[in-house]
Design a protein around this motif. Sequence first.
Motif, short mmCIF file in Angstrom:
data_model
loop_
_atom_site.label_atom_id
_atom_site.label_comp_id
_atom_site.label_asym_id
_atom_site.label_seq_id
_atom_site.Cartn_x
_atom_site.Cartn_y
_atom_site.Cartn_z
N GLY A 106 64.31 89.56 36.20
CA GLY A 106 64.12 90.03 34.84
C GLY A 106 63.07 91.10 34.66
N MET A 107 62.82 91.93 35.65
CA MET A 107 61.90 93.04 35.46
C MET A 107 62.71 94.27 35.04
SD MET A 107 58.68 94.37 37.65
CE MET A 107 59.48 94.41 39.18
N TYR A 130 63.23 84.17 33.22
CA TYR A 130 64.26 85.07 32.72
C TYR A 130 65.69 84.60 32.93
CZ TYR A 130 67.13 88.98 31.65
OH TYR A 130 68.10 89.76 31.13
N PRO A 131 66.10 84.18 34.07
CA PRO A 131 67.52 83.80 34.17
C PRO A 131 67.91 82.65 33.24
CG PRO A 131 66.56 84.01 36.34
CD PRO A 131 65.43 84.10 35.36
N LEU A 132 66.94 81.83 32.86
CA LEU A 132 67.25 80.68 32.02
C LEU A 132 67.31 81.02 30.53
CD1 LEU A 132 65.02 78.06 33.84
CD2 LEU A 132 67.45 78.51 34.18
N LYS A 137 66.12 87.18 25.33
CA LYS A 137 65.38 88.36 25.81
C LYS A 137 66.27 89.60 25.83
CE LYS A 137 61.82 85.93 26.12
NZ LYS A 137 60.78 86.07 25.12
N ASP A 138 67.53 89.43 26.14
CA ASP A 138 68.45 90.57 26.10
C ASP A 138 68.68 91.04 24.66
OD1 ASP A 138 68.62 90.61 28.81
OD2 ASP A 138 70.67 89.82 28.92
N LYS A 139 68.65 90.13 23.69
CA LYS A 139 68.76 90.53 22.28
C LYS A 139 67.59 91.43 21.90
CE LYS A 139 71.21 86.56 20.39
NZ LYS A 139 71.10 85.38 19.52
#
Length: 165
Positions: A106-107, A130-132, A137-139
């Motif tokens: 997630g960097m 991040y993967p969870l 976070k993508d929003k």
Amino acid sequence: MAEKSRIRNLSTRYLEFYRYGFIVLLTAFAGFLLFQSVEDFRNKGFLSSLYFPFAWSFLIYTWFKAHVKVYKVEFDDDYLYIIRRKGDVLIPLENVKDIAMKTLGGMWKVELYYTDIIGDHFYFKPSLLYPLNYKSKDKLVNLLWQKIEIAKQKRPGIQSNALHS
């Protein structure tokens, strides 16, 4: 009167822990590998036993090199705010060329059109997990993209009677 948008945080609050905690762990790991290979070289006399820690050291060096430019990043309608110990840096959203994920952890890498105080690119990490929690976070990153597109459309054009150099 237009209302000023609120500043949103893109980076994890545990960024310092992430950076310095991994530095300590990776340094200890590299030291352990070096100690083991020196002991192996003393016992067996194989020069190839020194290859393994040097390969790991190269990987650790590239990790250090990439994480030097990881900053705490915030944004609003007009600017990206890079929070540093020496002082904050304001980057207009019109200067952002691209935002792309660089690692599966997630960097994200932000590329700029024009070189700024921090260079032509920098990184931010939205979450340690991040993967969870990628959806939330993508929003936030997508909201930043929307703000960038709006800022690029608001950019004033060159006047027809302007003097060009």
